[in-house]
Write an enzyme that holds these catalytic residues in place. Structure first.
Site, mmCIF file in Angstrom:
data_model
loop_
_atom_site.group_PDB
_atom_site.id
_atom_site.type_symbol
_atom_site.label_atom_id
_atom_site.label_comp_id
_atom_site.label_asym_id
_atom_site.label_seq_id
_atom_site.Cartn_x
_atom_site.Cartn_y
_atom_site.Cartn_z
ATOM 1 N N CYS A 66 56.564 4.502 -14.784
ATOM 2 C CA CYS A 66 55.701 5.561 -15.302
ATOM 3 C C CYS A 66 56.037 5.748 -16.780
ATOM 4 O O CYS A 66 57.034 5.220 -17.287
ATOM 5 C CB CYS A 66 55.926 6.861 -14.534
ATOM 6 S SG CYS A 66 57.604 7.537 -14.703
ATOM 7 N N GLU A 187 68.023 15.406 -10.342
ATOM 8 C CA GLU A 187 66.982 16.256 -10.928
ATOM 9 C C GLU A 187 67.050 17.673 -10.374
ATOM 10 O O GLU A 187 66.928 18.651 -11.124
ATOM 11 C CB GLU A 187 65.596 15.666 -10.681
ATOM 12 C CG GLU A 187 64.495 16.483 -11.332
ATOM 13 C CD GLU A 187 63.099 16.000 -10.971
ATOM 14 O OE1 GLU A 187 62.199 16.864 -10.866
ATOM 15 O OE2 GLU A 187 62.904 14.787 -10.786
#
Length: 399
Positions: A66, A187
């Site tokens: 991405c 994360e």
């Protein structure tokens, strides 16, 4: 700690960089050689299809790197180019892909060692250059590095930063952040460090347990036994579930995140009524576009007639695991591998079933005409996908 003020101060430091060093052209050749693929480009141009003898390959229409990952990897390469002789560290894997991280090690980028689950920053000294990976770092780590006088290169994906801003908004308004994520994922650890009061839920099942407790259908001791390692210090379910905001780890299943959001909205509506809903529930929009696009492409791919699926990505990659989940839930014979070398010339494959350890399976590629669906996680380069396809081609010719 006022995390918002700390970030603002850090961003103005001359030892902090989050925009690169203007050396994109200098590293472009290295990035192309290491990660791009002419074969994958031609398959894209051919409608995401490749037919070779008895083998038919169907690629998902969105897969692989991405833009956030591309940005992080490019910044890491630029950093080494900009600091050719300085000692260079990274606080964790730049992304969850073994080949990419191996390339960084070859560039003499050192990874912060981990001892019994705790990072050891003792070797990092003033003047060292430290890269923060794509999924970010905790605010405590940033503070430590800043106080130690390090040069910080922040490759955190802007979508992750958006989630941090969301939980800071919750904190400012004294809302508890319900974070849809994996408690130990880097994360989620980073996101929770920017939150005030928070609770991490893994899936819709855990969210339902929380919703039931809010409505008076739960036991406090049982609740805390389940969530004691998934909440902020001093969390009190009888006080801290009155005002909720929802956020998520950006790589979680989009549909499940949306269901969790709707569940808590209904729950707070049921408890407080429509006139007070906005005082007790904050809507959210922290779903990453790239994650959504890859999941949507996977849902489309599994609608095609496939004999098997190969999902490529790091075994610790959350977004890759969720792509595998989509195939499994559709009843497709599916294999999650992290490198092309997992596919052997004897037609066996070493792969990781959902929630299990690695296993080796014989007679991987069936005889006769075979249609193989292929996708890869957001941290997987096209070059790795190419090498997987080349191994499939070889197997189809030899077996």
């Amino acid at each position: 700690m006022d995390t918002h003020a700390f970030k603002r101060s850090l961003h103005h430091s001359d030892r902090y960089n989050r925009r690169g060093f203007g050396r994109a052209e200098e590293v472009a050749g290295s990035l192309e050689q290491a990660y791009q693929s002419s074969l994958i480009g031609s398959i894209r141009d051919n409608g995401y299809r490749l037919n070779h003898g008895r083998l038919q390959v169907r690629l998902a229409k969105d897969f692989g790197f991405c833009w956030g990952v591309e940005r992080a990897v490019a910044m890491a390469y630029e950093t080494r180019k900009h600091y050719p002789s300085e000692r260079l560290w990274i606080t964790n894997e730049i992304i969850h892909n073994p080949s990419v991280n191996d390339h960084l090690r070859e560039m003499n980028v050192q990874f912060i060692p981990v001892e019994q689950g705790v990072k050891d920053f003792s070797g990092v000294t003033s003047g060292d250059v430290v890269i923060l990976p794509a999924f970010g770092a905790t605010v405590q780590e940033m503070q430590l590095l800043n106080e130690r006088g390090c040069h910080i290169v922040d490759t955190t994906c802007p979508w992750v930063s958006k989630v941090w801003n969301t939980v800071e908004k919750h904190k400012k308004q004294t809302f508890t952040s319900i974070i849809h994520g994996k408690v130990k994922h880097e994360e989620t650890l980073a996101t929770s460090s920017f939150a005030g009061t928070y609770l991490v839920v893994l899936d819709l099942e855990e969210a339902q347990i929380v919703a039931d407790y809010i409505l008076g259908n739960g036991d406090r001791d049982s609740f805390m036994a389940r969530f004691s390692k998934a909440c902020s210090p001093g969390f009190d379910p009888d006080q801290d579930l009155e005002k909720l905001g929802v956020a998520n780890q950006t790589t979680m299943l989009k549909r499940e995140t949306e269901e969790i959001g709707r569940l808590f909205e209904r729950t707070m509506l049921s408890k407080f009524g429509p006139t007070q809903l906005n005082e007790h529930f904050l809507a959210f929009n922290t779903i990453c576009d790239a994650t959504q696009e890859r999941q949507d492409a996977m849902f489309s791919l599994v609608d095609e007639p496939l004999d098997l699926m190969v999902v490529i990505g790091g075994y610790n990659s959350s977004n890759t695991t969720h792509l595998q989940e989509i195939a499994i839930n559709r009843g497709i014979r599916s294999f999650h591998i992290d490198t092309p070398e997992r596919i052997s010339a004897d037609n066996s494959i070493e792969h990781k079933p959902l929630g299990q350890e690695l296993i080796r399976e014989l007679e991987f590629l069936p005889s006769g005409t075979v249609t193989v669906g292929i996708t890869s996680g957001a941290s997987t380069p096209d070059r790795v996908v190419e090498h997987v396809i080349q191994r499939l081609i070889s197997l189809s010719e030899e077996n």
